[in-house]
Design a protein around this motif. Structure first.
Motif, PDB file in Angstrom:
ATOM      1  N   ALA A  31       6.355 -10.995  -6.789  1.00 42.20           N
ATOM      2  CA  ALA A  31       6.321  -9.870  -7.671  1.00 42.20           C
ATOM      3  C   ALA A  31       5.575  -8.851  -6.143  1.00 42.20           C
ATOM      4  O   ALA A  31       3.957  -8.746  -6.385  1.00 42.20           O
ATOM      5  N   PRO A  32       6.040  -7.296  -6.580  1.00 36.87           N
ATOM      6  CA  PRO A  32       5.337  -6.425  -5.597  1.00 36.87           C
ATOM      7  C   PRO A  32       4.752  -5.771  -6.036  1.00 36.87           C
ATOM      8  O   PRO A  32       5.014  -5.265  -7.246  1.00 36.87           O
ATOM      9  N   ILE A  33       2.853  -5.522  -6.171  1.00 32.81           N
ATOM     10  CA  ILE A  33       2.271  -4.478  -6.678  1.00 32.81           C
ATOM     11  C   ILE A  33       1.235  -3.943  -5.599  1.00 32.81           C
ATOM     12  O   ILE A  33       0.797  -4.094  -5.079  1.00 32.81           O
ATOM     13  N   ILE A  93       0.020  -9.302   1.650  1.00 29.68           N
ATOM     14  CA  ILE A  93      -0.075  -7.961   2.194  1.00 29.68           C
ATOM     15  C   ILE A  93       0.955  -7.575   3.538  1.00 29.68           C
ATOM     16  O   ILE A  93       1.244  -7.639   4.799  1.00 29.68           O
ATOM     17  N   VAL A  94       1.305  -6.430   2.507  1.00 29.28           N
ATOM     18  CA  VAL A  94       2.810  -6.133   3.704  1.00 29.28           C
ATOM     19  C   VAL A  94       1.659  -4.611   3.702  1.00 29.28           C
ATOM     20  O   VAL A  94       1.579  -4.040   3.324  1.00 29.28           O
ATOM     21  N   HIS A 118       1.736  -9.003   6.680  1.00 25.64           N
ATOM     22  CA  HIS A 118       2.642  -8.096   7.283  1.00 25.64           C
ATOM     23  C   HIS A 118       3.048  -6.904   7.739  1.00 25.64           C
ATOM     24  O   HIS A 118       3.347  -6.249   6.748  1.00 25.64           O
ATOM     25  N   VAL A 119       2.876  -6.485   9.150  1.00 23.53           N
ATOM     26  CA  VAL A 119       2.817  -4.834   8.911  1.00 23.53           C
ATOM     27  C   VAL A 119       4.482  -4.858   9.807  1.00 23.53           C
ATOM     28  O   VAL A 119       5.265  -5.154  10.463  1.00 23.53           O
ATOM     29  N   PHE A 142       0.956  -1.348   0.081  1.00 27.01           N
ATOM     30  CA  PHE A 142       0.299   0.210  -0.120  1.00 27.01           C
ATOM     31  C   PHE A 142       1.059   1.457  -0.032  1.00 27.01           C
ATOM     32  O   PHE A 142       0.439   2.210  -0.338  1.00 27.01           O
ATOM     33  N   CYS A 143       2.176   0.674   0.720  1.00 25.15           N
ATOM     34  CA  CYS A 143       2.800   2.023   0.011  1.00 25.15           C
ATOM     35  C   CYS A 143       4.033   2.132  -0.179  1.00 25.15           C
ATOM     36  O   CYS A 143       4.714   1.051  -0.397  1.00 25.15           O
ATOM     37  N   THR A 144       5.049   3.398  -0.358  1.00 24.60           N
ATOM     38  CA  THR A 144       6.341   3.653  -1.019  1.00 24.60           C
ATOM     39  C   THR A 144       7.429   3.314   0.074  1.00 24.60           C
ATOM     40  O   THR A 144       8.592   3.039   0.065  1.00 24.60           O
ATOM     41  N   PHE A 145       6.823   2.974   1.557  1.00 27.98           N
ATOM     42  CA  PHE A 145       7.910   2.901   2.794  1.00 27.98           C
ATOM     43  C   PHE A 145       8.351   1.465   2.685  1.00 27.98           C
ATOM     44  O   PHE A 145       9.094   0.435   3.082  1.00 27.98           O
TER      45      PHE A 145
END
Lengths: 253, 377
Positions: free
Chosen positions: B50-52, B98-99, B121-122, B35-38
């Motif tokens: 594959a990150p999406i 999901i990250v 995973h948070v 969800f996030c650029t971090f």
């Protein structure tokens, strides 16, 4: 000879200012109704006829909420037009507080009437003309008699400026037997509070001019001056400031 | 077809094709939703996944989200959650993991709900940028790598990460080559085109494909004839992430005769300006140092954002700064006052803050405000 017609299509009323050079020839106002385009054409024709102007010599500049609906030579936002219009009416003014039907705005301008900074209310009706209109209706009063009714009345504090919640609050106050004049004075105070709160977010400078639909109310003007702790002036033509500014802008190009 | 969501038949043709497209990718490579650029894509890629970017930016699913989340949450969180809940996001549907990240309170709680239906995973993001925080984040990235190893039964070596660092840096350079074309005066590409490019890159997969599409765009834009006609007012857009639902802000600026020449946003230049140091072999340390510098308002203080905006105002000859905050996006909205001070006083550049959500109901008002701002410049 080129004539400039400014059309300020507000949410409640459409205002017209006909100018020749820097001279105002005519001012008109009509309820916006549902067809602003037709209304603007009608009044433009009427003004042309009255002043013996050929339509091809008329440059129309539209502003306000309905500016895109009007068939005009150009469209300019009401922010720019109000600044120019108030500057035309009173060149000493550097801050304009305009409370319109659905928008309130505070505009800071420079010595030429150019906008330096401004702020507008968000998409809710809190503190706008619509808010005052709803409260008047709830209390069975009219804008025309507002000043007479609230004269010398001690305002009851209205805690909500949300038009919907304030209506419940006003109905509640009425049910408790509160005095109508005092409630109305509270509504005026709440309207002024909201405008003053908005103006706290820009740098209010020098003389403040109050324009827009509510400017003809001395009670609202006085409440605003008290909240701002500075002089607030207005002009008999203040309600036409947007239309005059549009005409001035049209006359520039 | 059994692995498609139950509501698949009722989806629109374009949504159906998006599902089939992602399904095809998912057959050869596990998908990790972010969800996030971090979130460090380098580690996901090193794990062979594959990150999406997951779906958001649309108000059609907000009502569904509001059955679980408070109505006065920000639209980005509600939309992200709504897509997950309704099964309407192909990327979410096929994602094996999901990250999440602790950028804001709304998201933290959203990930708890999401975790009920999917492995989540948070990443615990520190909120300052000092040396202790860098070490903390490096450790969080190591923990994340261990989780990826566990889920995908792989071993992630430092060499594998180093290789991905270099490849992802190449992608960032390729993007920079395109968005820096907007430095030309008049700009060679519009803000709308910038947005489409950034948005496409966050939801596309494949190193070669990304590089190729950046090359095509660069070729296409740089071969445009130098613009004639009036010079548009040059706008720097910053604030909460711009998505499809808030591209209306760019539309309002550009239809009033302005041009957005720089998007300082998460779907924008914010994650792409800085590269990861490829010389230092301590891969987790260099990743932490790069990511911690993303100038998000979740950081305190967030001086990096002011500094970047100041530099870009000069580099891109910016005439005015538009700061878009999403409703209830507290940190960006609160930071606006600081930013206004800096932009108007230190940089002597006009500034406007607008607040909006994912509905299109305020387009008229937005348009009036932004047109008036351009008339003022």
């Amino acid at each position: 000879m080129i004539y400039s017609l400014g059309v300020d299509a507000g949410s409640r009323y459409t205002k017209f200012a006909l100018m020749s050079g820097d001279k105002i020839l005519d001012l008109r106002m009509a309820p916006s109704g549902w067809n602003t385009k037709e209304l603007a054409q009608e009044i433009a024709d009427e003004l042309c006829q009255k002043h013996g102007i050929s339509r091809s010599d008329l440059r129309i500049t539209a502003t306000g909420y309905g500016r895109v609906a009007v068939e005009a030579d150009s469209a300019v936002t009401e922010i720019t037009c109000h600044a120019l219009g108030v500057h035309y009416l009173n060149p000493d003014v550097r801050t304009v507080i305009d409370i319109g039907g659905q928008d309130s705005k505070v505009i800071v301008c420079d010595a030429d009437g150019s906008v330096v900074d401004f702020i507008m209310n968000d998409k809710c009706a809190a503190g706008t003309g619509k808010f005052l209109e709803m409260m008047l209706e709830t209390l069975g009063a009219t804008f025309a008699t507002l000043d007479d009714v609230v004269r010398d009345a001690v305002p009851i504090r209205i805690t909500s400026t949300c038009a919907v919640f304030a209506e419940s609050e006003v109905i509640g106050l009425r049910a408790k037997g509160a005095d109508r004049a005092e409630i109305l004075a509270g509504v005026v105070a709440a309207t002024a509070d909201k405008a003053a709160g908005l103006s706290a977010r820009v740098r209010v400078a020098d003389t403040v001019c109050f324009s827009g639909g509510l400017a003809s109310s001395e009670a609202v003007r006085a409440a605003l001056a008290e909240r701002l702790g500075r002089e607030v002036v207005t002009a008999p033509e203040a309600q036409y400031a947007g239309a005059i500014g549009a005409a001035v802008k049209g006359g520039m190009g | 077809m059994s692995d498609l969501p139950s509501g698949f038949e009722s989806f629109s043709a374009s949504r159906k094709s998006a599902f089939l497209e992602v399904q095809k990718i998912a057959e050869t490579q596990p998908i990790v939703g972010t969800f996030c650029t971090f979130v460090p894509r380098e580690l996901i890629l090193a794990a062979g996944a594959a990150p999406i970017s997951l779906c958001s930016g649309n108000d059609e699913v907000i009502a569904a989200a509001e059955t679980d989340l408070p109505v006065n949450f920000c639209p980005l969180v509600k939309s992200s959650y709504g897509f997950a809940k309704t099964g309407k996001c192909p990327h979410f549907h096929f994602a094996k993991l999901i990250v999440g990240e602790t950028t804001c309170d709304g998201k933290k709680k959203m990930f708890e709900y999401m975790g009920q239906g999917k492995p989540v995973h948070v990443i615990h993001l520190p909120q300052m940028t000092d040396e202790e925080s860098v070490a903390f984040l490096a450790n969080e990235f190591r923990k994340f790598a261990r989780r990826l190893e566990e889920i995908f039964s792989v071993t992630i070596t430092d060499e594998m990460v180093a290789k991905q660092i270099s490849l992802v840096n190449d992608e960032r350079r390729a993007l920079q080559d395109v968005y820096r074309l907007a430095k030309s005066d008049p700009p060679l590409l519009s803000g709308k085109e910038l947005f489409v490019m950034f948005n496409t890159f966050t939801t596309s997969i494949g190193h070669e494909a990304k590089l190729a599409s950046a090359r095509v765009l660069k070729e296409q834009y740089s071969s445009r004839p130098a613009g004639a006609g009036p010079r548009p007012k040059r706008i720097l857009l910053t604030g909460s992430p711009i998505t499809k639902a808030t591209v209306k802000v760019i539309d309002a600026i550009e239809s009033a005769g302005g041009s957005v020449v720089y998007i300082e946003g998460c779907v924008g230049s914010r994650p792409n300006e800085l590269l990861v140091d490829e010389k230092n072999p301590d891969v987790y340390d260099v990743l932490a140092r790069k990511y911690i510098k993303i100038a998000c308002s979740c950081m305190t203080p967030n001086d990096g954002r002011l500094q970047t905006i100041g530099e870009k105002i000069d580099e891109y000859h910016v005439d005015g700064v538009v700061d878009m905050g999403l409703v209830a996006c507290h940190t960006f909205n609160a930071e606006s006052t600081l930013l206004r001070e800096y932009v108007t006083k230190t940089k002597s550049t006009p500034f406007i803050h607008v607040e909006t959500d994912y509905s299109q109901a305020d387009f008229g008002q937005l348009s009036t405000r932004l047109s008036a701002f351009l008339e003022m410049l």
